[in-house]
Design a protein around this motif. Structure first.
Motif, PDB file in Angstrom:
ATOM      1  N   THR A  12      -6.161   4.913  -9.680  1.00 30.75           N
ATOM      2  CA  THR A  12      -7.260   4.042  -9.238  1.00 30.75           C
ATOM      3  C   THR A  12      -6.856   3.131  -8.079  1.00 30.75           C
ATOM      4  N   LYS A  13      -5.547   2.991  -7.845  1.00 25.85           N
ATOM      5  CA  LYS A  13      -5.061   2.017  -6.865  1.00 25.85           C
ATOM      6  C   LYS A  13      -4.710   2.613  -5.513  1.00 25.85           C
ATOM      7  N   VAL A  14      -4.620   3.950  -5.440  1.00 26.45           N
ATOM      8  CA  VAL A  14      -4.149   4.548  -4.190  1.00 26.45           C
ATOM      9  C   VAL A  14      -5.206   5.491  -3.608  1.00 26.45           C
ATOM     10  N   PRO A  15      -5.602   5.260  -2.375  1.00 26.72           N
ATOM     11  CA  PRO A  15      -6.545   6.164  -1.728  1.00 26.72           C
ATOM     12  C   PRO A  15      -5.842   7.359  -1.095  1.00 26.72           C
ATOM     13  N   VAL A  16      -6.617   8.364  -0.747  1.00 23.97           N
ATOM     14  CA  VAL A  16      -6.099   9.452   0.074  1.00 23.97           C
ATOM     15  C   VAL A  16      -5.574   8.855   1.375  1.00 23.97           C
ATOM     16  N   SER A  17      -4.474   9.356   1.869  1.00 22.93           N
ATOM     17  CA  SER A  17      -3.748   8.922   3.073  1.00 22.93           C
ATOM     18  C   SER A  17      -2.651   7.918   2.753  1.00 22.93           C
ATOM     19  N   THR A  18      -2.505   7.505   1.491  1.00 19.21           N
ATOM     20  CA  THR A  18      -1.429   6.586   1.124  1.00 19.21           C
ATOM     21  C   THR A  18      -0.064   7.194   1.474  1.00 19.21           C
ATOM     22  N   THR A  19       0.776   6.418   2.129  1.00 24.45           N
ATOM     23  CA  THR A  19       2.125   6.873   2.487  1.00 24.45           C
ATOM     24  C   THR A  19       3.013   6.920   1.243  1.00 24.45           C
ATOM     25  N   VAL A  20       3.819   7.984   1.144  1.00 23.44           N
ATOM     26  CA  VAL A  20       4.743   8.156   0.025  1.00 23.44           C
ATOM     27  C   VAL A  20       6.154   8.301   0.582  1.00 23.44           C
ATOM     28  N   VAL A  50      -0.496  11.051   0.534  1.00 25.26           N
ATOM     29  CA  VAL A  50      -1.440  11.633  -0.415  1.00 25.26           C
ATOM     30  C   VAL A  50      -2.539  12.340   0.372  1.00 25.26           C
ATOM     31  N   GLY A  51      -2.554  13.680   0.285  1.00 21.47           N
ATOM     32  CA  GLY A  51      -3.546  14.460   1.025  1.00 21.47           C
ATOM     33  C   GLY A  51      -4.831  14.672   0.255  1.00 21.47           C
ATOM     34  N   ARG A  52      -4.731  14.692  -1.067  1.00 21.22           N
ATOM     35  CA  ARG A  52      -5.923  14.751  -1.914  1.00 21.22           C
ATOM     36  C   ARG A  52      -5.577  14.297  -3.315  1.00 21.22           C
ATOM     37  N   LYS A  53      -6.608  14.008  -4.093  1.00 17.59           N
ATOM     38  CA  LYS A  53      -6.455  13.541  -5.465  1.00 17.59           C
ATOM     39  C   LYS A  53      -7.328  14.405  -6.366  1.00 17.59           C
ATOM     40  N   ALA A  54      -6.936  14.540  -7.630  1.00 14.11           N
ATOM     41  CA  ALA A  54      -7.737  15.336  -8.563  1.00 14.11           C
ATOM     42  C   ALA A  54      -7.661  14.751  -9.962  1.00 14.11           C
ATOM     43  N   GLY A  77       0.801  -1.215   0.000  1.00 15.58           N
ATOM     44  CA  GLY A  77       0.000   0.000   0.000  1.00 15.58           C
ATOM     45  C   GLY A  77       0.834   1.264   0.000  1.00 15.58           C
ATOM     46  N   THR A  78       2.154   1.129   0.127  1.00 18.41           N
ATOM     47  CA  THR A  78       3.055   2.286   0.154  1.00 18.41           C
ATOM     48  C   THR A  78       3.531   2.638  -1.252  1.00 18.41           C
ATOM     49  N   ILE A  79       3.574   3.941  -1.556  1.00 19.40           N
ATOM     50  CA  ILE A  79       4.232   4.417  -2.765  1.00 19.40           C
ATOM     51  C   ILE A  79       5.683   4.710  -2.407  1.00 19.40           C
ATOM     52  N   VAL A  80       6.610   4.208  -3.221  1.00 16.86           N
ATOM     53  CA  VAL A  80       8.037   4.463  -3.022  1.00 16.86           C
ATOM     54  C   VAL A  80       8.579   5.134  -4.280  1.00 16.86           C
ATOM     55  N   ILE A  81       9.175   6.303  -4.107  1.00 19.71           N
ATOM     56  CA  ILE A  81       9.757   7.043  -5.225  1.00 19.71           C
ATOM     57  C   ILE A  81      11.263   6.937  -5.150  1.00 19.71           C
ATOM     58  N   ASP A  82      11.867   6.488  -6.246  1.00 16.31           N
ATOM     59  CA  ASP A  82      13.325   6.461  -6.337  1.00 16.31           C
ATOM     60  C   ASP A  82      13.733   7.482  -7.388  1.00 16.31           C
ATOM     61  N   LEU A 126       0.746  15.838  -2.345  1.00  9.93           N
ATOM     62  CA  LEU A 126       1.457  15.272  -1.206  1.00  9.93           C
ATOM     63  C   LEU A 126       1.451  16.226  -0.020  1.00  9.93           C
ATOM     64  N   TYR A 127       1.089  15.687   1.133  1.00 14.87           N
ATOM     65  CA  TYR A 127       0.954  16.457   2.369  1.00 14.87           C
ATOM     66  C   TYR A 127       1.897  15.903   3.427  1.00 14.87           C
ATOM     67  N   ARG A 128       2.187  16.765   4.398  1.00 15.35           N
ATOM     68  CA  ARG A 128       2.945  16.361   5.583  1.00 15.35           C
ATOM     69  C   ARG A 128       2.370  17.110   6.773  1.00 15.35           C
ATOM     70  N   SER A 129       2.002  16.394   7.823  1.00 15.51           N
ATOM     71  CA  SER A 129       1.424  16.989   9.043  1.00 15.51           C
ATOM     72  C   SER A 129       0.230  17.898   8.728  1.00 15.51           C
ATOM     73  N   GLY A 130      -0.592  17.473   7.805  1.00 18.84           N
ATOM     74  CA  GLY A 130      -1.806  18.215   7.482  1.00 18.84           C
ATOM     75  C   GLY A 130      -1.623  19.383   6.541  1.00 18.84           C
ATOM     76  N   LYS A 131      -0.400  19.627   6.066  1.00 18.32           N
ATOM     77  CA  LYS A 131      -0.133  20.773   5.195  1.00 18.32           C
ATOM     78  C   LYS A 131       0.343  20.316   3.819  1.00 18.32           C
ATOM     79  N   ASP A 132      -0.097  21.032   2.805  1.00 20.33           N
ATOM     80  CA  ASP A 132       0.308  20.745   1.436  1.00 20.33           C
ATOM     81  C   ASP A 132       1.792  21.066   1.271  1.00 20.33           C
ATOM     82  N   THR A 133       2.573  20.079   0.851  1.00 23.36           N
ATOM     83  CA  THR A 133       4.004  20.296   0.641  1.00 23.36           C
ATOM     84  C   THR A 133       4.293  20.997  -0.680  1.00 23.36           C
ATOM     85  N   MET A 134       3.278  21.115  -1.551  1.00 22.76           N
ATOM     86  CA  MET A 134       3.396  21.660  -2.906  1.00 22.76           C
ATOM     87  C   MET A 134       4.083  20.684  -3.858  1.00 22.76           C
TER      88      MET A 134
END
Length: 235
Positions: free
Chosen positions: A197-205, A111-115, A71-76, A156-164
């Protein structure tokens, strides 16, 4: 009489040629499965030419050696891959481009929101440093194939704030697999449709460091990626 017959035959052949159907247009190049033309949300996503989606750039389910939970997204950002861990020892892998903004992404977000077909607004820094390119778009840009965020965006969010920082699609398929001058983490539009389609809001990145990439991907893969990046102009 022989001359008359010859002329008649010639005229008949010319008439047949005039009535013949025009030559058929050349056939369209075959589309790569999974990267063909897509109609979505009232917009057309163009197919990715085969030469810009080599085998190593195509999404695939692969063995995964990282410690992250399913369920985790990992970016390399070094080897330019994004993984969605789907099970113990397995992940869906996507090729990415990493923009200047994306290279500043560190550690862990979520993931704080999706669009779908998001609006896009250049950052104040982009407008300030490249006014000739972004000043006219300072008020924002509506959705569509030319929008820099593409067909979907994960914010992408951190501690409730949009990281941009964003994980998003792009119509610039030439950039995938490379470092770019702008943007965050880009995928082919066809791939962001799949990932979305595979990742919900709150998914860890999780973002890997170079050291973590060496440990998991191996020195050879990291060195090859760094050499390619050094040799490839950033566009």
């Amino acid at each position: 009489m022989p001359m008359f017959r010859t002329l008649t035959a010639f005229a008949f052949a010319a008439a047949l040629a005039a009535c013949a159907a025009p030559p058929a247009p050349p056939a369209a190049p075959p589309e790569v499965p999974g990267y063909g033309t897509v109609e979505d949300g009232g917009f057309t996503i163009a197919a990715v030419p085969e030469s810009y989606v080599p085998e190593e750039n195509r999404r695939a389910t692969v063995a995964y050696a990282g410690p992250e939970k399913p369920g985790t997204i990992v970016i390399d950002p070094t080897v330019k891959y994004l993984y969605l861990v789907t099970a113990e020892g397995q992940a869906d892998r996507y090729r990415i481009a990493v923009g200047a903004e994306g290279r500043g992404l560190r550690s862990t977000t979520y993931v704080g929101r999706k669009a779908e077909w998001p609006y896009w607004t250049p950052t104040a820094n982009m407008v300030r440093t490249q006014p000739e390119k972004y000043a006219a778009l300072a008020g924002g840009m509506g959705p569509g194939p030319d929008n820099p965020l593409g067909a979907r965006a994960l914010y992408l969010y951190r501690s409730g704030k949009d990281t941009m920082f964003r994980i998003h699609g792009t119509g610039d398929y030439t950039s995938i697999g490379n470092a770019t001058s702008a943007g965050c983490i880009r995928l082919y539009n066809q791939d962001i449709l799949d990932l979305y389609t595979k990742v919900p809001v709150s998914t860890t990145v999780k973002v890997r460091s170079v050291a973590e990439s060496r440990k998991i991907e191996g020195d050879a893969a990291v060195d090859a990626a760094l050499e390619k990046e050094a040799a490839t102009p950033i566009n």
